[in-house]
Write a protein that holds these residues in place. Structure first.
Motif, short mmCIF file in Angstrom:
data_model
loop_
_atom_site.label_atom_id
_atom_site.label_comp_id
_atom_site.label_asym_id
_atom_site.label_seq_id
_atom_site.Cartn_x
_atom_site.Cartn_y
_atom_site.Cartn_z
N GLY A 1 0.80 -1.22 0.00
CA GLY A 1 0.00 0.00 0.00
C GLY A 1 0.82 1.26 0.00
O GLY A 1 0.67 2.12 -0.88
N ILE A 2 1.74 1.42 0.95
CA ILE A 2 2.49 2.66 1.13
C ILE A 2 3.57 2.86 0.07
O ILE A 2 3.83 3.97 -0.39
N PHE A 3 4.23 1.76 -0.33
CA PHE A 3 5.36 1.89 -1.27
C PHE A 3 5.00 1.56 -2.71
O PHE A 3 5.74 1.94 -3.62
N PRO B 1 -3.36 -2.99 -3.68
CA PRO B 1 -4.02 -3.78 -2.64
C PRO B 1 -3.41 -5.17 -2.50
O PRO B 1 -3.34 -5.93 -3.47
N ALA B 2 -2.97 -5.51 -1.31
CA ALA B 2 -2.37 -6.83 -1.07
C ALA B 2 -3.39 -7.94 -1.25
O ALA B 2 -3.06 -9.03 -1.72
N MET C 1 -8.61 -0.33 5.04
CA MET C 1 -7.22 -0.08 5.38
C MET C 1 -6.36 -0.04 4.12
O MET C 1 -5.49 0.84 3.98
N GLU C 2 -6.60 -0.97 3.22
CA GLU C 2 -5.88 -0.96 1.94
C GLU C 2 -6.17 0.32 1.18
O GLU C 2 -5.27 0.93 0.60
N PHE C 3 -7.42 0.73 1.16
CA PHE C 3 -7.82 1.94 0.45
C PHE C 3 -7.10 3.17 1.03
O PHE C 3 -6.63 4.03 0.29
#
Length: 450
Positions: A209-211, A215-216, A300-302
């Motif tokens: 998500g951050i890097f 979406p995992a 959370m992914e969003f």
């Protein structure tokens, strides 16, 4: 004698005095096949029969991966995907409904039991040798070097400006950083960076998500299916571009031609693959990222995905303006997509593509995968996916150990007469185009004959 209803089936772990319900492969197949109006799904692990009709929706690795093995032996796939035996036993116990009858083979025909037994012995050896354990310094280095490329891309624009040369150097560094993050998230998704599955999943969620801005859960849903049934039409999501854009494999190409279906001029697919495949993948991913995160309520992914996009904008827009940033970002994403497509498909498109034939684990993986020569550059450039055979046989194995197990896999293949393909990197790329050209010719011939 037909199998009893689920309400009468007992779990011997709860009631040791009650003998387990016994089944034949025919009964298991009937209860899991298309003729089963109840849409039940049974599979076999170590001769024990489990009803996955309800659990598959809750499966952490995605819902479809279990249903792909309905009516089949999933022993080796189960062992390959799971590292924590005690944890998965807790989930399996309530699903237990019986066992195979003593006269039934452990693997339903036509599987090669000798090959299956030899592979299970090899898997046990690999586990005892500690080859499923990760090297934390290795993965720390892989993250740091990707992070340095990420930072260097920004520093190049900040220090040298946005003229064409620093622009292109910055794009190259951004692309390298993103692809190397991608290889690392692939490791996390396969539970191979940490011993504990939960820690892998949390870091996968964060890194993806951050890097990466992705979406995992979508990766898990799609990629685990690919590993479970590689190159199997309607089960491997990597074949979703067939038949809309490409005609893949002889069987599917002939079938498509006989049905007079022509979505694209497939006889020329080898000429438009280099542009259309990465472009389509890029567009699909960018659209799917937000849509599926919201549809599946992965908030959370969003949030992580929004954070990634906000972070990148705040880093680059003040330095180069919005239009230049969009050109910078889109070019880097296209190059990353191109890099990924060629690396991921060099091991699969030239191999056998067909419907699921319910082969044993080793035969299925070797029919659908091949290797690329080992070298320091090839290992880095492909994220160790040049060891695709070993990666598919042992998906939770940390990639730095694949080269160690390769000689043992070669010996197993030689013993049982299975072809173990390994080729130079450039040959692997050319084979993609050769395969597409051949498949297109098969389609054209079948299309003309009707």
């Amino acid at each position: 004698m037909p199998p009893q209803s689920d309400t009468t089936l007992r779990n011997p772990e709860c009631s040791p005095e009650v003998p387990p319900q016994l089944f034949t492969w025919e009964e298991i197949g009937l209860r899991s096949g298309r003729r089963n109006s109840k849409k039940e799904g049974w599979l076999v692990i170590n001769r024990k029969v489990y009803n996955i009709s309800q659990f598959y929706l809750k499966h952490p690795g995605g819902s479809r991966i279990l249903s792909h093995y309905a009516g089949q032996d999933a022993t080796d796939a189960f062992a390959a995907f799971h590292k924590d035996d005690d944890l998965v036993k807790k989930y399996l116990s309530p699903l237990y409904i019986g066992e195979l009858k003593p006269d039934q083979p452990s693997c339903e025909p036509p599987k090669n039991e000798m090959l299956v037994n030899d592979f299970r012995e090899l898997y046990s050896t690999v586990k005892k040798m500690g080859l499923l354990k990760p090297s934390y310094p290795f993965f720390t280095f892989m993250f740091l070097h990707a992070f340095l490329f990420d930072v260097a891309s920004w520093f190049t624009i900040w220090y040298f400006g946005k003229s064409w040369l620093p622009f292109l150097i910055g794009v190259a560094m951004f692309t390298i950083g993103q692809i190397q993050y991608g290889f690392l998230q692939h490791d996390l998704g396969h539970i191979s960076v940490f011993q504990e599955p939960k820690r892998n999943r949390w870091f996968h969620l964060f890194l993806m998500g951050i890097f990466k801005g992705g979406p995992a859960s979508l990766w898990n849903h799609l990629h685990n299916q690919h590993h479970a049934k590689p190159n199997c039409f309607r089960k491997d999501p990597d074949l979703n571009m067939h038949p809309l854009l490409f005609s893949l494999g002889k069987t599917l190409s002939v079938e498509l031609g006989k049905k007079k279906k022509k979505y694209m001029p497939y006889q020329y697919q080898h000429t438009y693959f280099a542009l259309l495949a990465p472009l389509t993948f890029l567009i699909y991913i960018q659209l799917a990222i937000f849509y599926l995160s919201v549809q599946r309520k992965k908030w959370m992914e969003f949030t992580f995905i929004l954070t990634y996009n906000l972070r990148v904008c705040l880093m680059y827009v003040p330095l180069m303006g919005f239009k230049s940033f969009m050109a910078y970002f889109c070019l880097a994403r296209f190059l990353e997509s191109t890099w990924f497509i060629w690396i991921s498909q060099m091991n699969h498109i030239p191999m056998n593509i067909d419907y699921d034939k319910n082969l044993d684990w080793v035969s299925a993986q070797l029919a659908a995968t091949c290797n690329v020569d080992h070298s320091l550059f090839n290992d880095w450039y492909t994220g160790h996916l040049n060891f695709q055979i070993e990666h598919h046989l042992f998906p939770t194995m940390p990639r730095h150990n694949c080269k160690k197990v390769a000689p043992m896999v070669k010996s197993l293949c030689a013993k049982h007469g299975i072809k173990y393909q390994c080729k130079p990197l450039l040959t692997a790329f050319v084979d993609i185009l050769r395969s597409l050209k051949t498949s297109g010719e098969h389609w054209l011939e079948a299309y003309r004959l009707g």
